[in-house]
Scaffold this active site. Structure first.
Site, PDB file in Angstrom:
ATOM      1  CB  SER A 144       1.281  -3.406   7.447  1.00 44.80           C
ATOM      2  OG  SER A 144       2.692  -3.528   7.442  1.00 44.80           O
ATOM      3  CG  ASP A 171      -2.867  -1.099   8.467  1.00 44.60           C
ATOM      4  OD1 ASP A 171      -4.044  -0.753   8.247  1.00 44.60           O
ATOM      5  OD2 ASP A 171      -1.879  -0.424   8.131  1.00 44.60           O
ATOM      6  CG  HIS A 172      -4.087  -2.037   4.430  1.00 44.32           C
ATOM      7  ND1 HIS A 172      -5.037  -1.539   3.567  1.00 44.32           N
ATOM      8  CD2 HIS A 172      -3.536  -0.962   5.051  1.00 44.32           C
ATOM      9  CE1 HIS A 172      -5.058  -0.214   3.655  1.00 44.32           C
ATOM     10  NE2 HIS A 172      -4.157   0.170   4.553  1.00 44.32           N
ATOM     11  CD  GLU A 219      -9.838   0.780   1.988  1.00 43.95           C
ATOM     12  OE1 GLU A 219      -9.060   0.255   2.803  1.00 43.95           O
ATOM     13  OE2 GLU A 219      -9.487   1.606   1.132  1.00 43.95           O
ATOM     14  CG  HIS A 225      -1.871   3.945   2.079  1.00 42.62           C
ATOM     15  ND1 HIS A 225      -2.792   3.217   1.382  1.00 42.62           N
ATOM     16  CD2 HIS A 225      -2.225   3.840   3.379  1.00 42.62           C
ATOM     17  CE1 HIS A 225      -3.668   2.683   2.218  1.00 42.62           C
ATOM     18  NE2 HIS A 225      -3.352   3.047   3.440  1.00 42.62           N
ATOM     19  N   GLY A 226       1.320   6.996   1.991  1.00 42.31           N
ATOM     20  CA  GLY A 226       2.675   7.417   1.649  1.00 42.31           C
ATOM     21  C   GLY A 226       2.920   8.914   1.757  1.00 42.31           C
ATOM     22  CB  SER A 247       1.036  10.761   7.055  1.00 48.24           C
ATOM     23  OG  SER A 247       1.334   9.709   7.952  1.00 48.24           O
ATOM     24  CG  ASN A 304      -5.327   3.704   9.720  1.00 42.77           C
ATOM     25  OD1 ASN A 304      -6.023   3.734  10.737  1.00 42.77           O
ATOM     26  ND2 ASN A 304      -5.308   2.679   8.900  1.00 42.77           N
ATOM     27  CG  ASP A 327       3.308   3.339   8.690  1.00 44.77           C
ATOM     28  OD1 ASP A 327       4.309   3.638   9.362  1.00 44.77           O
ATOM     29  OD2 ASP A 327       3.239   2.275   8.041  1.00 44.77           O
TER      30      ASP A 327
HETATM   31  O1  G3H Z   1      -1.157   1.155   4.828  1.00 50.30           O
HETATM   32  C1  G3H Z   1       0.047   1.057   4.754  1.00 50.30           C
HETATM   33  C2  G3H Z   1       0.880   1.181   5.975  1.00 50.30           C
HETATM   34  O2  G3H Z   1       1.579   2.395   5.947  1.00 50.30           O
HETATM   35  C3  G3H Z   1       1.803   0.001   6.118  1.00 50.30           C
HETATM   36  O3  G3H Z   1       2.793   0.038   5.159  1.00 50.30           O
HETATM   37  O4  G3H Z   1       2.849  -2.257   4.177  1.00 50.30           O
HETATM   38  O5  G3H Z   1       4.849  -0.753   4.071  1.00 50.30           O
HETATM   39  O6  G3H Z   1       4.162  -1.783   6.236  1.00 50.30           O
HETATM   40  P1  G3H Z   1       3.709  -1.284   4.885  1.00 50.30           P
HETATM   41  P1  13P Z   2      -0.054   7.138   5.828  1.00 46.84           P
HETATM   42  O1  13P Z   2       0.818   6.554   4.768  1.00 46.84           O
HETATM   43  O2  13P Z   2      -0.673   8.421   5.368  1.00 46.84           O
HETATM   44  O3  13P Z   2       0.656   7.316   7.122  1.00 46.84           O
HETATM   45  O4  13P Z   2      -1.260   6.110   6.086  1.00 46.84           O
HETATM   46  C1  13P Z   2      -1.067   4.966   6.867  1.00 46.84           C
HETATM   47  C2  13P Z   2      -2.182   4.000   6.764  1.00 46.84           C
HETATM   48  O5  13P Z   2      -3.245   4.263   6.246  1.00 46.84           O
HETATM   49  C3  13P Z   2      -1.954   2.663   7.345  1.00 46.84           C
HETATM   50  O6  13P Z   2      -3.014   1.787   7.077  1.00 46.84           O
HETATM   51 ZN    ZN Z   3      -3.958   2.100   5.183  1.00 46.28          ZN
END
Ligand code: G3H
Ligand code: 13P
Ligand code: ZN
Length: 324
Positions: free
Chosen positions: A56, A94-95, A146, A190-191, A229, A269, A271
């Site tokens: 990311s 990612d993103h 997306e 997310h999260g 998740s 995905n 994380d």
């Molecule tokens: O989509 C989000 C992923 O979990 C990455 O999170 O931007 O905190 O690394 P982050």
């Molecule tokens: P989670 O926060 O549900 O693990 O999703 C991760 C994600 O989408 C990363 O792009």
């Molecule tokens: Zn994501």
């Protein structure tokens, strides 16, 4: 320009074709450090699963893009030379939030990038995604776009209708951008706090009706699920029992993800679950062994616990085990 093929990565094209055909999803796991990357590689070697390792913007900031790129290369070497495993590995951004971020990732040897224009207007999302696709395809790098905003069901500011992906627009979006896969919004977020549940209230279902509509509009086309998740209660309790404070955390039930993986969803995905298991294990080891001060004494067990979690995901959620 570093060619991803020379490092040993593949783009996602063949991975997704197989995933679609065989009814599984390729796991997309985020990494920020060595222990996470080792756990991912060992889990996928042990289960013979294809994998997308993803970075990311936050990871690039935390660990440094050059460091991450060489870590990823080191991981491929370890897998091929030492573990003697041949499962396909894609290195994915990612993103990605701009054309320049995507271009920079491609120059560093990424085999796949996401351009996340989901917060832009439909027209601007098309324009940006198309520009990234045109650049990426010159280097045979695949692109994920997306459509729909991943706000989550708990968000009472954004209305439901504007949150979910509109099946009526997916065909037009893919045709105009030529994007290789599409992340959609069907209720994930997310999260660790995906759903605000009242006591005793069951977990809401993802909008499989929208997914089915999208699949009809885009036959044989790979769909991506972010925010997938499951937030296992076991790890939330472990964190809370050893001094943490995560209240009301909830995730997507595994059966629903398995159902999605059997359909047009070719990439899932994850994380947060990895973060939770690592935190739970580190807290447990330190609480039980207050005399420990060597990071290997707590990061080692955390890495092992993460590996076990990912093995379980590959086998029971993604269905990707044995598909390497
Ligand atoms: O989509 C989000 C992923 O979990 C990455 O999170 O931007 O905190 O690394 P982050
Ligand atoms: P989670 O926060 O549900 O693990 O999703 C991760 C994600 O989408 C990363 O792009
Ligand atoms: Zn994501």
């Amino acid at each position: 320009m570093i060619e991803y093929k020379s490092i040993g990565f593949v783009n996602t094209r063949e991975m997704f074709k197989k995933a679609y055909r065989e009814g599984f999803a390729v796991p997309a796991y985020n990494f920020n450090n060595m222990e996470q990357l080792q756990a991912i590689m060992h889990a996928c070697a042990e289960t013979n699963s294809p994998v997308i390792i993803q970075v990311s913007k936050g990871a690039r900031k935390y660990a440094n893009p050059i460091m991450l790129r060489y870590m990823a290369e080191g991981a491929v070497r370890m897998v091929r030379d030492e573990l003697k495993a041949t499962f396909p590995i894609a290195l994915h951004l990612d993103h990605g939030d701009s054309f320049d971020t995507c271009r920079s990732a491609i120059e560093y040897g990424f085999s796949s990038v996401m351009i996340d224009g989901s917060s832009l207007s439909y027209k601007d999302n098309i324009e940006l995604t198309k520009k990234v696709v045109e650049y990426a395809h010159k280097y045979d790098v695949t692109v994920e776009g997306e459509l729909g905003v991943l706000a989550g069901i708990e968000d009472d500011v954004v209305g439901e209708a504007t949150t979910y992906t509109d099946p009526e627009s997916v065909n037009d979006f893919v045709n105009k951008t030529r994007v290789d896969s599409l992340a959609i919004s069907i209720g994930t977020s997310h999260g660790a706090y995906k759903f605000k549940l009242k006591p005793g209230e069951p977990m809401p279902e993802l909008r499989f009706d929208i997914l089915e509509e999208i699949t009809k509009k885009l036959p044989e086309y790979p769909i991506v699920l972010h925010g997938s998740s499951s937030v296992p209660l076991e790890y939330i309790e472990m964190i809370n029992n050893y001094g943490g404070k995560l209240e009301g955390a909830s995730g997507v039930p595994e059966e629903q993800l398995r159902r999605a993986a059997k359909s047009s969803v070719c990439k899932i995905n994850v994380d947060t679950d990895g973060r939770l298991v690592v935190t739970a294990k580190v807290r447990e080891v330190l609480a039980k062994n207050p005399d420990k001060y060597d990071p290997r004494d707590y990061l080692g067990p955390a890495r092992e616990a993460l590996k076990e979690l990912l093995i379980d995901k590959n086998v029971n959620v993604m269905g990707s085990a044995g598909q390497g």
